[in-house]
Design a protein around this motif. Structure first.
Motif, PDB file in Angstrom:
ATOM      1  N   GLY A 104      -7.341   0.285  -5.363  1.00 18.85           N
ATOM      2  CA  GLY A 104      -7.741  -0.828  -4.722  1.00 18.85           C
ATOM      3  C   GLY A 104      -9.302  -1.498  -5.083  1.00 18.85           C
ATOM      4  N   ILE A 105      -9.178  -2.583  -5.521  1.00 25.27           N
ATOM      5  CA  ILE A 105     -10.200  -3.622  -5.805  1.00 25.27           C
ATOM      6  C   ILE A 105     -10.271  -4.643  -4.622  1.00 25.27           C
ATOM      7  CG2 ILE A 105     -11.591  -4.970  -7.417  1.00 25.27           C
ATOM      8  CD1 ILE A 105     -11.378  -1.884  -8.318  1.00 25.27           C
ATOM      9  N   ILE A 106     -11.201  -4.462  -3.744  1.00 21.33           N
ATOM     10  CA  ILE A 106     -11.281  -5.356  -2.721  1.00 21.33           C
ATOM     11  C   ILE A 106     -12.501  -6.378  -2.628  1.00 21.33           C
ATOM     12  CG2 ILE A 106     -10.870  -5.565   0.082  1.00 21.33           C
ATOM     13  CD1 ILE A 106      -9.763  -2.658  -0.042  1.00 21.33           C
ATOM     14  N   ASP A 107     -12.179  -7.602  -2.219  1.00 21.34           N
ATOM     15  CA  ASP A 107     -13.347  -8.510  -2.100  1.00 21.34           C
ATOM     16  C   ASP A 107     -13.320  -9.419  -0.954  1.00 21.34           C
ATOM     17  OD1 ASP A 107     -14.938  -8.326  -4.456  1.00 21.34           O
ATOM     18  OD2 ASP A 107     -12.855  -8.515  -5.669  1.00 21.34           O
ATOM     19  N   ILE A 108     -14.352  -9.182   0.017  1.00 22.92           N
ATOM     20  CA  ILE A 108     -14.151 -10.157   1.177  1.00 22.92           C
ATOM     21  C   ILE A 108     -14.737 -11.478   1.058  1.00 22.92           C
ATOM     22  CG2 ILE A 108     -14.783  -9.993   3.765  1.00 22.92           C
ATOM     23  CD1 ILE A 108     -12.965  -7.591   2.740  1.00 22.92           C
ATOM     24  N   ASN A 109     -14.328 -12.398   1.719  1.00 21.89           N
ATOM     25  CA  ASN A 109     -15.280 -13.742   1.548  1.00 21.89           C
ATOM     26  C   ASN A 109     -16.295 -13.631   2.092  1.00 21.89           C
ATOM     27  OD1 ASN A 109     -13.983 -14.065   4.123  1.00 21.89           O
ATOM     28  ND2 ASN A 109     -13.340 -16.045   3.767  1.00 21.89           N
ATOM     29  N   THR A 110     -17.308 -14.678   2.147  1.00 20.41           N
ATOM     30  CA  THR A 110     -18.499 -14.734   2.739  1.00 20.41           C
ATOM     31  C   THR A 110     -18.500 -15.010   4.207  1.00 20.41           C
ATOM     32  OG1 THR A 110     -19.570 -15.928   1.050  1.00 20.41           O
ATOM     33  CG2 THR A 110     -20.825 -16.001   2.747  1.00 20.41           C
ATOM     34  N   GLU A 111     -17.421 -15.567   4.798  1.00 21.33           N
ATOM     35  CA  GLU A 111     -17.252 -15.640   6.186  1.00 21.33           C
ATOM     36  C   GLU A 111     -16.648 -14.539   6.887  1.00 21.33           C
ATOM     37  OE1 GLU A 111     -17.520 -19.250   4.121  1.00 21.33           O
ATOM     38  OE2 GLU A 111     -16.010 -17.736   3.889  1.00 21.33           O
ATOM     39  N   GLY A 112     -15.970 -13.337   6.113  1.00 21.66           N
ATOM     40  CA  GLY A 112     -15.592 -12.292   6.615  1.00 21.66           C
ATOM     41  C   GLY A 112     -14.276 -12.525   7.321  1.00 21.66           C
ATOM     42  N   THR A 113     -13.459 -13.678   6.783  1.00 23.63           N
ATOM     43  CA  THR A 113     -12.182 -14.141   7.483  1.00 23.63           C
ATOM     44  C   THR A 113     -11.157 -13.721   6.472  1.00 23.63           C
ATOM     45  OG1 THR A 113     -12.701 -16.245   6.958  1.00 23.63           O
ATOM     46  CG2 THR A 113     -13.364 -15.603   8.831  1.00 23.63           C
ATOM     47  N   ARG A 114     -11.366 -13.898   5.290  1.00 24.82           N
ATOM     48  CA  ARG A 114     -10.268 -13.644   4.303  1.00 24.82           C
ATOM     49  C   ARG A 114     -10.756 -12.493   3.241  1.00 24.82           C
ATOM     50  NH1 ARG A 114      -6.727 -18.273   3.878  1.00 24.82           N
ATOM     51  NH2 ARG A 114      -6.774 -19.372   5.775  1.00 24.82           N
ATOM     52  N   ALA A 115      -9.682 -12.146   2.726  1.00 21.61           N
ATOM     53  CA  ALA A 115     -10.047 -11.035   1.554  1.00 21.61           C
ATOM     54  C   ALA A 115      -9.010 -11.440   0.527  1.00 21.61           C
ATOM     55  CB  ALA A 115      -9.951  -9.610   2.100  1.00 21.61           C
ATOM     56  N   LYS A 116      -9.299 -10.675  -0.840  1.00 21.55           N
ATOM     57  CA  LYS A 116      -8.385 -10.852  -1.957  1.00 21.55           C
ATOM     58  C   LYS A 116      -8.414  -9.032  -2.573  1.00 21.55           C
ATOM     59  CE  LYS A 116      -8.543 -15.564  -3.418  1.00 21.55           C
ATOM     60  NZ  LYS A 116      -8.825 -16.332  -4.508  1.00 21.55           N
ATOM     61  N   ALA A 117      -7.192  -8.580  -2.799  1.00 27.11           N
ATOM     62  CA  ALA A 117      -7.366  -7.247  -3.169  1.00 27.11           C
ATOM     63  C   ALA A 117      -6.329  -7.122  -4.318  1.00 27.11           C
ATOM     64  CB  ALA A 117      -7.079  -6.319  -2.075  1.00 27.11           C
ATOM     65  N   ARG A 118      -6.615  -6.240  -5.310  1.00 29.70           N
ATOM     66  CA  ARG A 118      -5.776  -5.876  -6.485  1.00 29.70           C
ATOM     67  C   ARG A 118      -5.531  -4.268  -6.177  1.00 29.70           C
ATOM     68  NH1 ARG A 118      -5.168  -8.186 -11.606  1.00 29.70           N
ATOM     69  NH2 ARG A 118      -4.230  -6.813 -13.217  1.00 29.70           N
ATOM     70  N   PHE A 119      -4.116  -3.969  -6.189  1.00 28.58           N
ATOM     71  CA  PHE A 119      -3.639  -2.703  -6.146  1.00 28.58           C
ATOM     72  C   PHE A 119      -2.617  -2.195  -7.147  1.00 28.58           C
ATOM     73  CE2 PHE A 119      -5.569  -3.432  -1.944  1.00 28.58           C
ATOM     74  CZ  PHE A 119      -5.994  -1.990  -1.434  1.00 28.58           C
ATOM     75  N   ARG A 120      -2.404  -0.996  -7.347  1.00 25.08           N
ATOM     76  CA  ARG A 120      -1.344  -0.541  -8.212  1.00 25.08           C
ATOM     77  C   ARG A 120      -0.640   0.296  -7.475  1.00 25.08           C
ATOM     78  NH1 ARG A 120      -1.207  -0.108 -13.790  1.00 25.08           N
ATOM     79  NH2 ARG A 120      -3.279  -0.232 -13.728  1.00 25.08           N
ATOM     80  N   THR A 121       1.042   0.193  -7.740  1.00 26.95           N
ATOM     81  CA  THR A 121       1.756   1.353  -7.223  1.00 26.95           C
ATOM     82  C   THR A 121       2.505   1.882  -8.123  1.00 26.95           C
ATOM     83  OG1 THR A 121       3.782   1.472  -5.423  1.00 26.95           O
ATOM     84  CG2 THR A 121       3.748  -0.614  -7.039  1.00 26.95           C
ATOM     85  N   LEU A 122       2.934   2.957  -7.994  1.00 22.89           N
ATOM     86  CA  LEU A 122       3.720   3.906  -8.666  1.00 22.89           C
ATOM     87  C   LEU A 122       4.700   4.445  -8.106  1.00 22.89           C
ATOM     88  CD1 LEU A 122       4.383   5.365 -11.389  1.00 22.89           C
ATOM     89  CD2 LEU A 122       2.832   7.239 -10.641  1.00 22.89           C
ATOM     90  N   MET A 123       5.959   4.065  -8.217  1.00 21.43           N
ATOM     91  CA  MET A 123       6.958   4.350  -7.400  1.00 21.43           C
ATOM     92  C   MET A 123       8.074   5.418  -7.983  1.00 21.43           C
ATOM     93  SD  MET A 123      10.203   1.810  -5.741  1.00 21.43           S
ATOM     94  CE  MET A 123       8.894   0.569  -5.966  1.00 21.43           C
ATOM     95  N   SER A 124       8.372   6.457  -7.068  1.00 20.43           N
ATOM     96  CA  SER A 124       9.488   7.348  -7.406  1.00 20.43           C
ATOM     97  C   SER A 124      10.552   7.267  -6.522  1.00 20.43           C
ATOM     98  CB  SER A 124       9.035   8.562  -7.427  1.00 20.43           C
ATOM     99  OG  SER A 124       8.266   9.061  -6.253  1.00 20.43           O
ATOM    100  N   ALA A 125      11.932   7.120  -6.947  1.00 23.38           N
ATOM    101  CA  ALA A 125      12.890   6.654  -5.883  1.00 23.38           C
ATOM    102  C   ALA A 125      14.148   7.085  -6.778  1.00 23.38           C
ATOM    103  CB  ALA A 125      13.152   5.087  -6.092  1.00 23.38           C
ATOM    104  N   GLY A 126      15.090   7.549  -5.552  1.00 24.26           N
ATOM    105  CA  GLY A 126      16.557   8.005  -6.189  1.00 24.26           C
ATOM    106  C   GLY A 126      17.241   8.672  -4.927  1.00 24.26           C
ATOM    107  N   LEU A 127      18.378   9.202  -5.282  1.00 25.53           N
ATOM    108  CA  LEU A 127      19.268   9.590  -3.959  1.00 25.53           C
ATOM    109  C   LEU A 127      19.612  11.225  -4.629  1.00 25.53           C
ATOM    110  CD1 LEU A 127      20.239   6.734  -4.432  1.00 25.53           C
ATOM    111  CD2 LEU A 127      21.455   7.329  -2.279  1.00 25.53           C
ATOM    112  N   HIS A 128      19.629  12.181  -3.530  1.00 21.60           N
ATOM    113  CA  HIS A 128      19.991  13.411  -3.714  1.00 21.60           C
ATOM    114  C   HIS A 128      21.657  13.496  -3.961  1.00 21.60           C
ATOM    115  CE1 HIS A 128      20.696  17.750  -2.797  1.00 21.60           C
ATOM    116  NE2 HIS A 128      19.618  18.008  -3.188  1.00 21.60           N
TER     117      HIS A 128
END
Length: 253
Positions: A104-128
């Motif tokens: 996560g790379i998170i940046d809060i605006n000067t007013e502390g009311t909004r934020a932007k963030a970059r995240f990565r996800t790695l998903m493992s999925a399936g059925l038994h």
């Protein structure tokens, strides 16, 4: 003495702002991590409750934008819940859908009311295999990797998801891996709501899936130079080809 007191007051105020910024940053990080944990277990009601009720809120997913709370619920409680767990809120036996949230790379605006963030996800999925005959997806297992460039809003002192923009980067069959992924492995939205009862409110012109390797733009400038990455450097031409032959650069708008 008065000048020293003034300096101390200034220092205290500066430290107060920095502590608040760091606290906000951590709350946004926790919010996104909690999103992942709820999503893992198909707790779609809890996922939608993480979103703001702001009229400009949306989630962007696979070529479509699902607007406002109604659109968000249509995606998670409608589409996902029906496809994966037959309409219930919560997991079903033998179905795996883990969404690791990281970097996560998170940046809060000067007013502390909004934020932007970059995240990565790695998903493992399936059925038994024990439920392959009863679940509509059958015996299947896959990997998925993607990038989020999200926006968050602070409402009544609480951070909420404002705009979640998910860029799926690659999918892979578990047995063969990503080298054998077919182009268009996952279809993007082509019809909007209400023609498609579970469709997005609008279609996005941008789409990318592996082996497309264009860069998802960064919401932040370079930390040393202060510059944005050159638009052409966000593109991905074929080996040895001129960048002008590549698909256009992606944008966050």
């Amino acid at each position: 003495m008065s000048s020293e007191v003034a300096e101390l007051k200034q220092l205290v105020e500066s430290l107060r702002k920095e502590v608040t910024r760091l606290s906000d940053q951590e709350e946004v990080r926790k919010l996104q991590y909690k999103y992942g944990y709820y999503l893992d277990k198909c707790l779609y009601k809890e996922v939608t409750e993480l979103y703001s009720d702001h009229p400009d809120a949306y989630v962007q997913f696979l070529g479509g934008r699902y607007k406002r709370r109604a659109g968000v619920e249509r995606l998670y409680i409608g589409r996902f819940s029906n496809a994966f767990v037959k309409g219930r809120n919560g997991p079903v036996h033998g179905f795996l859908l883990d969404h690791t949230q990281m970097q996560g790379i998170i940046d809060i605006n000067t007013e502390g009311t909004r934020a932007k963030a970059r995240f990565r996800t790695l998903m493992s999925a399936g059925l038994h295999k024990s439920i392959a005959d009863t679940h509509p997806r059958g015996l299947v297992q896959w990997w998925e990797g993607g990038t989020y460039e999200n926006e968050y809003i602070k409402e009544d002192g609480v951070w909420k998801i404002f705009r979640l923009k998910y860029f799926p980067f690659w999918h892979a069959n578990f047995d063969e891996g990503w080298s054998h992924t077919k182009p268009g492995y996952v279809p993007f939205a082509s019809t909007t709501y209400p023609e498609d009862p579970q469709g997005p409110d609008e279609l996005c012109t941008q789409s990318m899936l592996w082996p497309d390797t264009r860069v998802v733009p960064f919401h932040y400038p370079h930390p040393i130079t202060g510059k944005e990455v050159d638009t052409d450097d966000l593109r991905a031409p074929l080996w040895g080809e001129d960048v002008s032959t590549s698909l256009p650069a992606l944008t966050l708008t």
